[in-house]
Motif scaffolding. Structure first.
Motif, PDB file in Angstrom:
ATOM      1  N   ALA A 291      19.573 -23.961 -31.229  1.00 40.11           N
ATOM      2  CA  ALA A 291      19.575 -23.612 -32.656  1.00 40.11           C
ATOM      3  C   ALA A 291      20.963 -23.144 -33.091  1.00 40.11           C
ATOM      4  O   ALA A 291      21.452 -23.516 -34.165  1.00 40.11           O
ATOM      5  CB  ALA A 291      18.535 -22.527 -32.941  1.00 40.11           C
ATOM      6  N   GLN A 292      21.617 -22.336 -32.254  1.00 38.11           N
ATOM      7  CA  GLN A 292      22.977 -21.879 -32.581  1.00 38.11           C
ATOM      8  C   GLN A 292      23.949 -23.055 -32.615  1.00 38.11           C
ATOM      9  O   GLN A 292      24.810 -23.139 -33.492  1.00 38.11           O
ATOM     10  CB  GLN A 292      23.450 -20.844 -31.546  1.00 38.11           C
ATOM     11  N   ARG A 293      23.800 -23.967 -31.662  1.00 38.11           N
ATOM     12  CA  ARG A 293      24.680 -25.149 -31.621  1.00 38.11           C
ATOM     13  C   ARG A 293      24.483 -26.017 -32.854  1.00 38.11           C
ATOM     14  O   ARG A 293      25.441 -26.515 -33.447  1.00 38.11           O
ATOM     15  CB  ARG A 293      24.402 -25.975 -30.364  1.00 38.11           C
ATOM     16  N   ASP A 294      23.216 -26.245 -33.226  1.00 35.55           N
ATOM     17  CA  ASP A 294      22.912 -27.075 -34.399  1.00 35.55           C
ATOM     18  C   ASP A 294      23.481 -26.463 -35.674  1.00 35.55           C
ATOM     19  O   ASP A 294      24.064 -27.164 -36.504  1.00 35.55           O
ATOM     20  CB  ASP A 294      21.399 -27.277 -34.547  1.00 35.55           C
ATOM     21  N   ALA A 295      23.303 -25.149 -35.826  1.00 29.96           N
ATOM     22  CA  ALA A 295      23.821 -24.464 -37.021  1.00 29.96           C
ATOM     23  C   ALA A 295      25.342 -24.550 -37.071  1.00 29.96           C
ATOM     24  O   ALA A 295      25.943 -24.810 -38.122  1.00 29.96           O
ATOM     25  CB  ALA A 295      23.363 -23.004 -37.033  1.00 29.96           C
TER      26      ALA A 295
ATOM     27  N   LEU B  78      33.904 -37.464 -29.851  1.00 28.39           N
ATOM     28  CA  LEU B  78      32.454 -37.297 -29.773  1.00 28.39           C
ATOM     29  C   LEU B  78      32.182 -36.052 -28.934  1.00 28.39           C
ATOM     30  O   LEU B  78      32.524 -36.008 -27.758  1.00 28.39           O
ATOM     31  CB  LEU B  78      31.808 -38.527 -29.121  1.00 28.39           C
ATOM     32  N   SER B  79      31.607 -35.043 -29.562  1.00 29.32           N
ATOM     33  CA  SER B  79      31.402 -33.773 -28.869  1.00 29.32           C
ATOM     34  C   SER B  79      30.393 -33.905 -27.731  1.00 29.32           C
ATOM     35  O   SER B  79      29.382 -34.595 -27.845  1.00 29.32           O
ATOM     36  CB  SER B  79      30.941 -32.707 -29.857  1.00 29.32           C
ATOM     37  N   ALA B  80      30.696 -33.223 -26.632  1.00 27.47           N
ATOM     38  CA  ALA B  80      29.747 -33.081 -25.524  1.00 27.47           C
ATOM     39  C   ALA B  80      28.779 -31.960 -25.889  1.00 27.47           C
ATOM     40  O   ALA B  80      29.004 -31.225 -26.861  1.00 27.47           O
ATOM     41  CB  ALA B  80      30.501 -32.753 -24.238  1.00 27.47           C
ATOM     42  N   THR B  81      27.729 -31.796 -25.110  1.00 25.13           N
ATOM     43  CA  THR B  81      26.676 -30.834 -25.438  1.00 25.13           C
ATOM     44  C   THR B  81      27.196 -29.429 -25.704  1.00 25.13           C
ATOM     45  O   THR B  81      26.809 -28.787 -26.672  1.00 25.13           O
ATOM     46  CB  THR B  81      25.633 -30.782 -24.303  1.00 25.13           C
ATOM     47  N   ALA B  82      28.087 -28.928 -24.870  1.00 21.38           N
ATOM     48  CA  ALA B  82      28.547 -27.544 -25.011  1.00 21.38           C
ATOM     49  C   ALA B  82      29.632 -27.372 -26.076  1.00 21.38           C
ATOM     50  O   ALA B  82      29.956 -26.258 -26.456  1.00 21.38           O
ATOM     51  CB  ALA B  82      29.053 -27.030 -23.670  1.00 21.38           C
ATOM     52  N   GLU B  83      30.192 -28.484 -26.555  1.00 22.73           N
ATOM     53  CA  GLU B  83      31.283 -28.390 -27.531  1.00 22.73           C
ATOM     54  C   GLU B  83      30.740 -28.215 -28.945  1.00 22.73           C
ATOM     55  O   GLU B  83      29.632 -28.658 -29.249  1.00 22.73           O
ATOM     56  CB  GLU B  83      32.134 -29.676 -27.501  1.00 22.73           C
TER      57      GLU B  83
ATOM     58  N   ARG C 187      30.560 -18.800 -21.846  1.00 22.38           N
ATOM     59  CA  ARG C 187      30.118 -18.358 -23.183  1.00 22.38           C
ATOM     60  C   ARG C 187      29.453 -19.494 -23.947  1.00 22.38           C
ATOM     61  O   ARG C 187      28.436 -19.311 -24.596  1.00 22.38           O
ATOM     62  CB  ARG C 187      31.316 -17.850 -23.994  1.00 22.38           C
ATOM     63  N   ARG C 188      30.051 -20.661 -23.872  1.00 21.74           N
ATOM     64  CA  ARG C 188      29.476 -21.816 -24.582  1.00 21.74           C
ATOM     65  C   ARG C 188      28.103 -22.182 -24.019  1.00 21.74           C
ATOM     66  O   ARG C 188      27.212 -22.569 -24.753  1.00 21.74           O
ATOM     67  CB  ARG C 188      30.412 -23.032 -24.500  1.00 21.74           C
ATOM     68  N   ALA C 189      27.959 -22.049 -22.699  1.00 24.01           N
ATOM     69  CA  ALA C 189      26.690 -22.406 -22.053  1.00 24.01           C
ATOM     70  C   ALA C 189      25.545 -21.486 -22.489  1.00 24.01           C
ATOM     71  O   ALA C 189      24.378 -21.868 -22.431  1.00 24.01           O
ATOM     72  CB  ALA C 189      26.852 -22.369 -20.536  1.00 24.01           C
TER      73      ALA C 189
ATOM     74  N   TYR D 198      34.694 -22.537 -31.586  1.00 22.99           N
ATOM     75  CA  TYR D 198      33.835 -21.476 -32.115  1.00 22.99           C
ATOM     76  C   TYR D 198      34.707 -20.289 -32.532  1.00 22.99           C
ATOM     77  O   TYR D 198      35.827 -20.126 -32.041  1.00 22.99           O
ATOM     78  CB  TYR D 198      32.810 -21.034 -31.051  1.00 22.99           C
ATOM     79  N   ASP D 199      34.184 -19.456 -33.437  1.00 22.62           N
ATOM     80  CA  ASP D 199      34.964 -18.319 -33.952  1.00 22.62           C
ATOM     81  C   ASP D 199      35.492 -17.404 -32.843  1.00 22.62           C
ATOM     82  O   ASP D 199      36.621 -16.919 -32.928  1.00 22.62           O
ATOM     83  CB  ASP D 199      34.110 -17.506 -34.935  1.00 22.62           C
ATOM     84  N   SER D 200      34.699 -17.178 -31.817  1.00 21.70           N
ATOM     85  CA  SER D 200      35.101 -16.253 -30.744  1.00 21.70           C
ATOM     86  C   SER D 200      36.235 -16.831 -29.890  1.00 21.70           C
ATOM     87  O   SER D 200      36.786 -16.131 -29.036  1.00 21.70           O
ATOM     88  CB  SER D 200      33.900 -15.943 -29.853  1.00 21.70           C
ATOM     89  N   GLU D 201      36.603 -18.099 -30.120  1.00 16.35           N
ATOM     90  CA  GLU D 201      37.644 -18.746 -29.316  1.00 16.35           C
ATOM     91  C   GLU D 201      39.013 -18.726 -29.989  1.00 16.35           C
ATOM     92  O   GLU D 201      39.969 -19.320 -29.486  1.00 16.35           O
ATOM     93  CB  GLU D 201      37.201 -20.173 -28.978  1.00 16.35           C
ATOM     94  N   ILE D 202      39.099 -18.011 -31.125  1.00 13.60           N
ATOM     95  CA  ILE D 202      40.417 -17.731 -31.719  1.00 13.60           C
ATOM     96  C   ILE D 202      40.901 -16.455 -31.043  1.00 13.60           C
ATOM     97  O   ILE D 202      40.298 -15.393 -31.191  1.00 13.60           O
ATOM     98  CB  ILE D 202      40.339 -17.517 -33.249  1.00 13.60           C
ATOM     99  N   LEU D 203      41.964 -16.560 -30.262  1.00 16.13           N
ATOM    100  CA  LEU D 203      42.440 -15.423 -29.468  1.00 16.13           C
ATOM    101  C   LEU D 203      43.808 -14.958 -29.962  1.00 16.13           C
ATOM    102  O   LEU D 203      44.524 -15.700 -30.644  1.00 16.13           O
ATOM    103  CB  LEU D 203      42.510 -15.827 -27.995  1.00 16.13           C
ATOM    104  N   ASP D 204      44.167 -13.740 -29.614  1.00 19.83           N
ATOM    105  CA  ASP D 204      45.466 -13.208 -30.060  1.00 19.83           C
ATOM    106  C   ASP D 204      46.625 -13.964 -29.416  1.00 19.83           C
ATOM    107  O   ASP D 204      47.623 -14.252 -30.060  1.00 19.83           O
ATOM    108  CB  ASP D 204      45.567 -11.709 -29.756  1.00 19.83           C
TER     109      ASP D 204
END
Length: 198
Positions: A26-30, A55-60, A19-21, A164-170
């Motif tokens: 533009a989405q990452r920058d925002a 220090l965040s990696a590209t996909a983080e 999903r992160r990939a 990311y928001d989608s990574e908050i899970l039940d």
């Protein structure tokens, strides 16, 4: 039982990586810009003078601009340096862009390295995660560095995971060594979770 949990975690991590990939630059920058603002607010609301981040990696979700701003505001920022023995050393961040490649190909600071106990003095820990569930259970990427660090601290400060928001899970598969976090920072929200860990 443990093998089932490991298998479930492995499958979930693969899905989250995928999903992160798929995110565009533009989405990452925002997302990085929004996360940075939320982290600035969190640091200010806690009155934190010394923090640990990464220090965040590209996909983080991006943390690098936040780290630079914090350093320029006079906040002491410790960044993790991975060790082969599973522990983390720490280096004090500066406001240049010098980055080295760490043990697992992740970006790491190039400054003077301090030992694992250096993190005991921070007012706030900002950690990476693959996902966090609504009870505050954090799932990392499987190497256990942050679980070991958090679990070994005598007086642990508030710990916030950046996702990311989608990574908050039940709920998440859980193992004995997994450590919960006190809060979550995403591009759209900062969630404080009640913890009884300390």
């Amino acid at each position: 039982m443990s093998n089932e949990v490991e298998h479930a975690k492995r499958a979930l991590r693969a899905e989250l990586r995928e999903r992160r990939a798929l995110l565009s630059d533009a989405q990452r920058d925002a997302a990085a810009s929004s996360i940075g603002e939320r982290l600035d607010e969190l640091v200010e609301s806690l009155g934190a003078q010394s923090i640990s981040c990464y220090l965040s990696a590209t996909a983080e979700p991006g943390t690098r601009e936040f780290v630079t701003r914090a350093v320029r505001r006079g906040i002491r920022v410790l960044l993790p340096v991975t060790r082969a023995d599973g522990l983390l050393d720490w280096a004090v961040a500066n406001d240049d862009d010098d980055v080295a490649e760490g043990l697992f190909g992740l970006p790491e600071p190039t400054g003077e390295v301090l030992g694992p106990i250096a993190v005991n003095d921070v007012d706030l820990m900002i950690v990476p995660a693959a996902a966090v569930d609504r009870s505050g259970m954090r799932m990392g990427w499987g190497r256990g560095y942050f679980d070991k660090t958090i679990g070994s601290m005598e007086k642990c400060p508030p710990v916030y995971a950046v996702i990311y928001d989608s990574e908050i899970l039940d709920s998440l598969p859980r193992e004995v060594h997994d450590q919960p976090v006190d809060g979550i920072v995403t591009p759209t929200q900062t969630l404080s979770l009640s913890q009884t860990r300390r």
